[in-house]
Design an enzyme around this catalytic site. Sequence first.
Site, PDB file in Angstrom:
ATOM      1  N   SER A 164      49.147  47.951  36.326  1.00 14.89           N
ATOM      2  CA  SER A 164      48.354  48.955  37.032  1.00 14.89           C
ATOM      3  C   SER A 164      46.955  48.387  37.226  1.00 14.89           C
ATOM      4  O   SER A 164      46.643  47.312  36.727  1.00 14.89           O
ATOM      5  CB  SER A 164      48.285  50.228  36.194  1.00 14.89           C
ATOM      6  OG  SER A 164      47.495  49.967  35.050  1.00 14.89           O
ATOM      7  N   LYS A 165      46.126  49.146  37.908  1.00 20.89           N
ATOM      8  CA  LYS A 165      44.749  48.677  38.152  1.00 20.89           C
ATOM      9  C   LYS A 165      44.033  48.332  36.843  1.00 20.89           C
ATOM     10  O   LYS A 165      43.354  47.325  36.736  1.00 20.89           O
ATOM     11  CB  LYS A 165      43.948  49.767  38.873  1.00 20.89           C
ATOM     12  CG  LYS A 165      44.295  49.846  40.343  1.00 20.89           C
ATOM     13  CD  LYS A 165      43.054  49.788  41.205  1.00 20.89           C
ATOM     14  CE  LYS A 165      43.406  49.451  42.630  1.00 20.89           C
ATOM     15  NZ  LYS A 165      43.708  50.589  43.459  1.00 20.89           N
ATOM     16  N   ARG A 166      44.218  49.208  35.872  1.00 16.78           N
ATOM     17  CA  ARG A 166      43.577  49.003  34.580  1.00 16.78           C
ATOM     18  C   ARG A 166      43.993  47.670  33.950  1.00 16.78           C
ATOM     19  O   ARG A 166      43.238  47.010  33.261  1.00 16.78           O
ATOM     20  CB  ARG A 166      43.976  50.166  33.670  1.00 16.78           C
ATOM     21  CG  ARG A 166      43.496  50.103  32.247  1.00 16.78           C
ATOM     22  CD  ARG A 166      43.821  51.411  31.536  1.00 16.78           C
ATOM     23  NE  ARG A 166      45.258  51.699  31.543  1.00 16.78           N
ATOM     24  CZ  ARG A 166      46.124  51.191  30.681  1.00 16.78           C
ATOM     25  NH1 ARG A 166      45.720  50.365  29.739  1.00 16.78           N
ATOM     26  NH2 ARG A 166      47.407  51.504  30.749  1.00 16.78           N
TER      27      ARG A 166
END
Length: 474
Positions: A242-244
């Site tokens: 994910s972006k994180r």
Amino acid sequence: MSKTVVTRFAPSPTGYLHIGGARTALFNWLYARHTKGTMLLRIEDTDRERSTEAATTAILDGLSWLGLHWEGEPISQFARAERHREVAEELVRNGKAYYAYETAAELDAMREKARAEGRPPRYDGRWRDADVSEAPAGVKPVVRIKAPREGETIVRDRVQGDVKFPNKDLDDFIILRSDGVPTYMHAVVVDDHDMGVTHIIRGDDHLTNAARQQVIYDAMGWDIPVMAHIPLIHGADGAKLSKRHGALGVDAYRAMGYLPSALRNYLVRLGWSHGDDEVMSLDDMIRWFEIEDVNKGAARFDFAKLEALNGVHMRQTDDAELLDILIRTLPYLENGKTIADKLDERTRAQLLAAMPGLKERAKTLVELADGAAFLFAERPLAIDEKAKAQLGEQQKEILRGASAALKELDGDWTASATESAIRVFAEEKGAKLGAVAQPLRAALTGRTTSPGVFDVLAVLGRDESLARIADQID
Ligand code: GLU
């Protein structure tokens, strides 16, 4: 004799070049370089709604930044639609595909029936052998491929091994829509064939597509390229990226101050290895990269590792080259603007002189720019909180003495000359070197961390150094 290797990177221009795409491109590029072949670039812009010019630009930009060069002009898949139609029609003429006239309602009913019987929804092939004279008037047909019904299709994959797909699961899928627009599945095969692609290296989310695509290759009697489906990248915790976790565009990595060489080195190790080698030059990677060494399991993205590797690459990069990279990257760095604005011949020379000390202390170009900020700071310097604590009355007294000692150095303002002068002064005072160096650093840089204080003095020069000290004691 084996054919010259032709690989391709085939991004869909629906967003930036994300980190997974960058790794796929890297693998294709490396394999092409390793075999002295070529990598082509195909922009899969058939989805007109979602494809944008800006995304294409971002992808080309990201690839160039990473140093992954493709051969010739990028090929637009959309521009080749006519050729895709031709092949679909050729397949119909050869009895390998057929016009199908079912309506949306009929398809719904088919799906419903399959669901009720607990089967996966598959097209039932009702027009496969039907007489075209039965075609309903006014309905524009789609073209469907005649997929094999018995046995299995085996994808012989260089990474995944032989992967078997029962043919009963591959229904007669659409290759040309009723409006004459080719499907993605079909376009990919025609393009790869026409481009002479010998090796398809891509994410393993395309593995089931490979089975369907093989049906088209077989129907046309075309050679199937070597397939290599590489495992996806997961986050450090094993979950989908994910972006994180780092599922960002390559441009974000540039903005975070990573070097292309470090990002390439990091990406190549995601899913591929060469013994225990961690730090590699481009030449090493090119020499060593074999598809057979790609791992089957998902790779995990780890920011801490990337950062550590970036620090290693920064220190390994020659000072002048690192300065060039820094200057080129300044417009993309959040803290790069002040430096970019004040860059001239003199400050450039200062930066180069300070580089050995700066790069020792920085893991990213952001940190490097931050460390270099003292060079560009204007008098009187803004002093940060920690540095203020180094500039109390007692320390100011020390600085006065240090300043006088430094003033006595006339022509010889080098790191070693200032160091001897300060050492002699500290000795006379009965003070530790640190007790002099710390307030000096605070006055010269406004911080408590910087390259060695004598290097700082040398880089700033006599006048600027003495003026910065004076600002704090007068
Ligand atoms: N356009 C596809 C993607 O971006 C790649 C298709 C392929 O490599 O065959 O995922």
